[in-house]
Scaffold this motif. Structure first.
Motif: not given
Length: 171
Positions: A166, A14, A163-164, A42, A19, A7-11, A169
């Motif tokens: 955000d 994951r 890829v959510g 996404c 992470v 999972v692509v996150t702003p951090r 982004w």
């Protein structure tokens, strides 16, 4: 989502209880992906293959396919092989997979606009090593080489790249 999903996150990315810092496309993350926009699409993308340079590393998984001299990826929207691996000689626009630099020494392939590609929707979205921290890709996901090497043998047929969207982004 399942525990096998990346999972692509702003951090970062994951996966597997970790992470990992990662980079995304220079065009950010978008729901309106187009060829050449540099954006990362996404959505939930299945992993459909893994390529590696056998002259530079051992096979990272028993299902990984070696990158041979002459292996290319078509990015010519007008060609019937658009967004597929092809072999040299190949006149239409393409990307060389067996590069002089180590960027594609290990590549995880997603199903973005594959296997039935729509011209102009964007060619391959790979997971590969980054050029350097914070340096964007052309739409792929970039990871530190040692993180990519750790992830590769742990992914399974069921693993997806999520890829959510955000607001930071959206392109």
């Amino acid at each position: 989502m399942t525990p096998l999903d990346m999972v692509v996150t702003p951090r970062g990315l994951r996966f597997g209880g970790h992470v990992f810092p990662c980079t995304v496309g220079r065009g950010g993350i978008t729901g309106k992906k187009r060829e050449g926009d540099g954006a990362t699409p996404c959505g939930a993308h299945r992993l459909v293959g893994m390529l590696y340079r056998p002259d530079r590393m051992a096979a990272p998984a028993d299902w990984a396919v070696p990158i041979r001299p002459g292996d290319l990826w078509s990015d010519d929207v007008g060609d019937e092989d658009y967004n597929h691996m092809v072999r040299a000689p190949y006149a239409p626009s393409h990307e060389v997979l067996r590069r002089a630099d180590p960027l594609y020494d290990l590549v995880i392939l997603t199903d973005w606009n594959w296997p039935f590609s729509v011209p102009g929707r964007g060619s391959a979205i790979f997971i590969h090593r980054w050029r350097r921290p914070g340096y964007p890709t052309e739409g792929c996901i970039g990871l530190r080489p040692d993180h990519l090497a750790w992830i590769a043998p742990r992914i399974r047929f069921e693993t997806r790249l999520i890829v959510g969207s955000d607001p930071r982004w959206d392109a």
